[in-house]
Design a protein around this motif. Structure first.
Motif, PDB file in Angstrom:
ATOM      1  N   ASP A  12     -45.990 -27.766 -32.003  1.00  0.00           N
ATOM      2  CA  ASP A  12     -44.068 -27.563 -31.491  1.00  0.00           C
ATOM      3  C   ASP A  12     -43.746 -27.710 -30.438  1.00  0.00           C
ATOM      4  OD1 ASP A  12     -42.939 -24.751 -33.598  1.00  0.00           O
ATOM      5  OD2 ASP A  12     -43.016 -26.914 -34.415  1.00  0.00           O
ATOM      6  N   LEU A  13     -43.862 -27.873 -29.260  1.00  0.00           N
ATOM      7  CA  LEU A  13     -44.018 -27.956 -28.105  1.00  0.00           C
ATOM      8  C   LEU A  13     -43.957 -29.209 -27.616  1.00  0.00           C
ATOM      9  CD1 LEU A  13     -43.320 -24.096 -26.487  1.00  0.00           C
ATOM     10  CD2 LEU A  13     -41.829 -25.415 -27.572  1.00  0.00           C
ATOM     11  N   LEU A  14     -45.926 -29.207 -27.911  1.00  0.00           N
ATOM     12  CA  LEU A  14     -46.165 -30.983 -27.400  1.00  0.00           C
ATOM     13  C   LEU A  14     -46.119 -31.628 -27.818  1.00  0.00           C
ATOM     14  CD1 LEU A  14     -48.465 -29.241 -24.078  1.00  0.00           C
ATOM     15  CD2 LEU A  14     -46.097 -30.812 -24.157  1.00  0.00           C
ATOM     16  N   GLY A  15     -46.017 -31.887 -29.052  1.00  0.00           N
ATOM     17  CA  GLY A  15     -46.515 -32.280 -30.687  1.00  0.00           C
ATOM     18  C   GLY A  15     -47.375 -32.508 -30.598  1.00  0.00           C
ATOM     19  N   ALA A  16     -49.001 -32.153 -30.439  1.00  0.00           N
ATOM     20  CA  ALA A  16     -50.064 -32.415 -30.597  1.00  0.00           C
ATOM     21  C   ALA A  16     -50.722 -32.314 -32.654  1.00  0.00           C
ATOM     22  CB  ALA A  16     -50.569 -31.233 -29.859  1.00  0.00           C
ATOM     23  N   LYS A  17     -50.961 -33.469 -32.585  1.00  0.00           N
ATOM     24  CA  LYS A  17     -52.001 -32.742 -34.518  1.00  0.00           C
ATOM     25  C   LYS A  17     -52.927 -32.826 -34.191  1.00  0.00           C
ATOM     26  CE  LYS A  17     -49.795 -37.213 -35.272  1.00  0.00           C
ATOM     27  NZ  LYS A  17     -49.080 -38.003 -34.715  1.00  0.00           N
ATOM     28  N   ILE A  18     -53.498 -30.910 -34.630  1.00  0.00           N
ATOM     29  CA  ILE A  18     -54.066 -30.395 -34.754  1.00  0.00           C
ATOM     30  C   ILE A  18     -54.847 -30.058 -36.078  1.00  0.00           C
ATOM     31  CG2 ILE A  18     -55.497 -28.210 -34.533  1.00  0.00           C
ATOM     32  CD1 ILE A  18     -53.976 -29.222 -31.318  1.00  0.00           C
ATOM     33  N   ILE A  19     -55.613 -31.159 -35.740  1.00  0.00           N
ATOM     34  CA  ILE A  19     -56.408 -31.182 -37.129  1.00  0.00           C
ATOM     35  C   ILE A  19     -57.236 -30.154 -37.798  1.00  0.00           C
ATOM     36  CG2 ILE A  19     -58.843 -32.213 -38.496  1.00  0.00           C
ATOM     37  CD1 ILE A  19     -57.990 -35.144 -36.663  1.00  0.00           C
ATOM     38  N   GLY A  20     -57.011 -29.313 -38.992  1.00  0.00           N
ATOM     39  CA  GLY A  20     -57.376 -27.932 -39.505  1.00  0.00           C
ATOM     40  C   GLY A  20     -56.725 -27.216 -39.680  1.00  0.00           C
ATOM     41  N   LEU A  21     -55.699 -27.378 -38.852  1.00  0.00           N
ATOM     42  CA  LEU A  21     -55.180 -25.817 -38.260  1.00  0.00           C
ATOM     43  C   LEU A  21     -54.205 -25.739 -39.962  1.00  0.00           C
ATOM     44  CD1 LEU A  21     -53.559 -24.014 -36.417  1.00  0.00           C
ATOM     45  CD2 LEU A  21     -51.751 -25.682 -36.245  1.00  0.00           C
ATOM     46  N   PRO A  22     -54.435 -23.910 -40.837  1.00  0.00           N
ATOM     47  CA  PRO A  22     -54.281 -23.711 -41.734  1.00  0.00           C
ATOM     48  C   PRO A  22     -52.545 -23.618 -41.388  1.00  0.00           C
ATOM     49  CG  PRO A  22     -55.288 -22.364 -40.858  1.00  0.00           C
ATOM     50  CD  PRO A  22     -54.854 -23.065 -39.514  1.00  0.00           C
ATOM     51  N   PRO A  23     -52.054 -24.528 -42.368  1.00  0.00           N
ATOM     52  CA  PRO A  23     -50.717 -24.212 -43.691  1.00  0.00           C
ATOM     53  C   PRO A  23     -50.182 -22.825 -42.935  1.00  0.00           C
ATOM     54  CG  PRO A  23     -51.505 -23.999 -45.197  1.00  0.00           C
ATOM     55  CD  PRO A  23     -53.452 -24.506 -44.462  1.00  0.00           C
ATOM     56  N   GLY A  24     -48.680 -22.945 -42.426  1.00  0.00           N
ATOM     57  CA  GLY A  24     -47.719 -21.560 -41.898  1.00  0.00           C
ATOM     58  C   GLY A  24     -46.425 -22.210 -41.447  1.00  0.00           C
ATOM     59  N   ASN A  25     -45.772 -21.672 -40.292  1.00  0.00           N
ATOM     60  CA  ASN A  25     -45.007 -21.158 -40.736  1.00  0.00           C
ATOM     61  C   ASN A  25     -44.612 -22.004 -38.699  1.00  0.00           C
ATOM     62  OD1 ASN A  25     -43.265 -19.982 -42.862  1.00  0.00           O
ATOM     63  ND2 ASN A  25     -44.193 -17.859 -41.911  1.00  0.00           N
ATOM     64  N   ARG A  26     -43.381 -22.890 -38.574  1.00  0.00           N
ATOM     65  CA  ARG A  26     -43.435 -23.411 -37.576  1.00  0.00           C
ATOM     66  C   ARG A  26     -43.116 -22.098 -36.166  1.00  0.00           C
ATOM     67  NH1 ARG A  26     -39.665 -28.086 -37.001  1.00  0.00           N
ATOM     68  NH2 ARG A  26     -40.649 -28.938 -34.881  1.00  0.00           N
ATOM     69  N   TYR A  27     -43.875 -22.084 -34.759  1.00  0.00           N
ATOM     70  CA  TYR A  27     -43.621 -21.427 -33.958  1.00  0.00           C
ATOM     71  C   TYR A  27     -43.947 -22.221 -32.734  1.00  0.00           C
ATOM     72  CZ  TYR A  27     -44.840 -17.856 -30.729  1.00  0.00           C
ATOM     73  OH  TYR A  27     -45.443 -16.641 -29.569  1.00  0.00           O
ATOM     74  N   PRO A  28     -42.807 -21.756 -31.203  1.00  0.00           N
ATOM     75  CA  PRO A  28     -41.604 -20.818 -31.971  1.00  0.00           C
ATOM     76  C   PRO A  28     -40.357 -21.279 -31.891  1.00  0.00           C
ATOM     77  CG  PRO A  28     -42.177 -21.997 -29.509  1.00  0.00           C
ATOM     78  CD  PRO A  28     -42.829 -22.115 -30.554  1.00  0.00           C
ATOM     79  N   LEU A  29     -40.897 -22.980 -32.346  1.00  0.00           N
ATOM     80  CA  LEU A  29     -39.847 -23.293 -32.769  1.00  0.00           C
ATOM     81  C   LEU A  29     -38.959 -22.982 -33.959  1.00  0.00           C
ATOM     82  CD1 LEU A  29     -39.834 -26.555 -30.910  1.00  0.00           C
ATOM     83  CD2 LEU A  29     -38.745 -24.837 -30.337  1.00  0.00           C
ATOM     84  N   ALA A  30     -37.986 -22.880 -33.895  1.00  0.00           N
ATOM     85  CA  ALA A  30     -36.753 -22.597 -35.776  1.00  0.00           C
ATOM     86  C   ALA A  30     -37.174 -23.009 -36.589  1.00  0.00           C
ATOM     87  CB  ALA A  30     -35.159 -22.287 -35.101  1.00  0.00           C
ATOM     88  N   ASP A  31     -37.214 -23.287 -37.911  1.00  0.00           N
ATOM     89  CA  ASP A  31     -37.398 -23.625 -38.787  1.00  0.00           C
ATOM     90  C   ASP A  31     -36.295 -25.102 -39.093  1.00  0.00           C
ATOM     91  OD1 ASP A  31     -37.993 -21.238 -41.125  1.00  0.00           O
ATOM     92  OD2 ASP A  31     -39.132 -22.162 -39.813  1.00  0.00           O
ATOM     93  N   ASP A  32     -35.358 -25.081 -38.391  1.00  0.00           N
ATOM     94  CA  ASP A  32     -34.403 -25.897 -38.974  1.00  0.00           C
ATOM     95  C   ASP A  32     -34.623 -26.681 -37.565  1.00  0.00           C
ATOM     96  OD1 ASP A  32     -31.220 -23.902 -37.812  1.00  0.00           O
ATOM     97  OD2 ASP A  32     -33.231 -24.256 -36.645  1.00  0.00           O
ATOM     98  N   TRP A  33     -35.575 -26.530 -36.074  1.00  0.00           N
ATOM     99  CA  TRP A  33     -35.479 -27.932 -35.707  1.00  0.00           C
ATOM    100  C   TRP A  33     -35.763 -29.053 -35.630  1.00  0.00           C
ATOM    101  CZ3 TRP A  33     -34.617 -26.604 -29.855  1.00  0.00           C
ATOM    102  CH2 TRP A  33     -35.091 -27.492 -29.539  1.00  0.00           C
ATOM    103  N   PRO A  34     -35.153 -29.836 -35.452  1.00  0.00           N
ATOM    104  CA  PRO A  34     -34.988 -31.304 -35.377  1.00  0.00           C
ATOM    105  C   PRO A  34     -36.951 -31.924 -35.833  1.00  0.00           C
ATOM    106  CG  PRO A  34     -33.982 -31.355 -34.177  1.00  0.00           C
ATOM    107  CD  PRO A  34     -34.808 -30.083 -34.482  1.00  0.00           C
ATOM    108  N   GLU A  35     -37.028 -32.454 -36.633  1.00  0.00           N
ATOM    109  CA  GLU A  35     -39.252 -33.166 -35.774  1.00  0.00           C
ATOM    110  C   GLU A  35     -39.265 -34.399 -35.289  1.00  0.00           C
ATOM    111  OE1 GLU A  35     -42.042 -32.157 -38.204  1.00  0.00           O
ATOM    112  OE2 GLU A  35     -41.307 -30.469 -39.295  1.00  0.00           O
TER     113      GLU A  35
END
Lengths: 147, 79
Positions: A113-136
């Protein structure tokens, strides 16, 4: 030989490249810089065979052209091993360590969320800590990000 | 038990049992917890980013306000 020296020798024995990259900064603090492609193998060795049973935190850094991630592992006797992996900012891909430490999920979500890393294999889930409507595509902790 | 006896109970984000706003959606079968979906980050204030844009002296004032209980610890560590 101190515990720190023992860990250093075991890492050098297993991974030859560790020779010039491993540093004992003080008592109970060992640091190792690892290439991204070797990271998973080194992490597995540290977690399974060297006895580092606790992942304290994952620190993310924006170093200009690279994003670096420092995995802080702690073991018996209060020894902390800092494993640093760097990936290019244009393609910041790293594999997840949640299969070794389930709690790493929350730290890895912060990196995503905060640095834009792409972590392969991370289980699907909610954003943390940014809000759901934070722009991609907006990564607030990158040095070049401005509100 | 059949599926009709499974429940999902929301806990939060505001709840007297919680120390800070957190949202838990707890899946229950009787009294057994099958799983939980967690949503955190309600209290995220962006202090790290705010510190980046300020001088060392200005940051001291921010760091003291990270936490009201452990204010001294944060200031000592930063300074």
């Amino acid at each position: 030989m101190t515990k720190e020296e023992t860990i250093k020798q075991e890492l050098i024995g297993k991974f030859g490249f560790a020779e010039g990259e491993i540093k004992i900064s003080r008592q109970r603090r060992v640091s190792l810089r690892v290439a991204a492609e070797k990271f998973r193998e080194v992490f597995a060795f540290c977690a399974r065979e060297l006895g580092f049973q606790h992942l304290c935190a994952i620190t993310g850094l924006d170093e200009g052209d690279f994003l670096s991630f420092i995995y802080h592992l702690s073991g018996a006797g209060g020894i902390i091993l800092n494993l640093k992996a760097s990936v290019p900012k244009a393609n910041p891909v790293l594999e997840t360590v949640t299969n070794y430490f389930a709690g790493a999920e929350i730290y890895e979500r912060e990196l995503v969320d905060l640095l834009g890393a792409k972590i392969i294999g991370l289980p699907p889930g909610n954003r943390y800590p940014l809000a759901d409507d934070w722009p991609e595509g907006e990564y607030p902790l990158r040095k070049d990000w401005r509100k | 038990m059949h599926d009709a006896e499974k429940f999902k109970i929301p806990l939060g984000p505001q709840h007297p049992a919680l120390k800070e706003p957190e949202s838990f959606s707890v899946a229950l079968k009787g009294e057994k917890i099958l799983g939980v979906e967690i949503r955190l980050g309600y209290n995220h204030r962006g202090i790290e980013k705010a510190c980046e844009e300020r001088s060392y002296i200005q940051d001291l004032y921010l760091i003291e306000r990270v936490c009201g209980i452990c204010s001294h610890s944060h200031s000592t560590c930063f300074a």
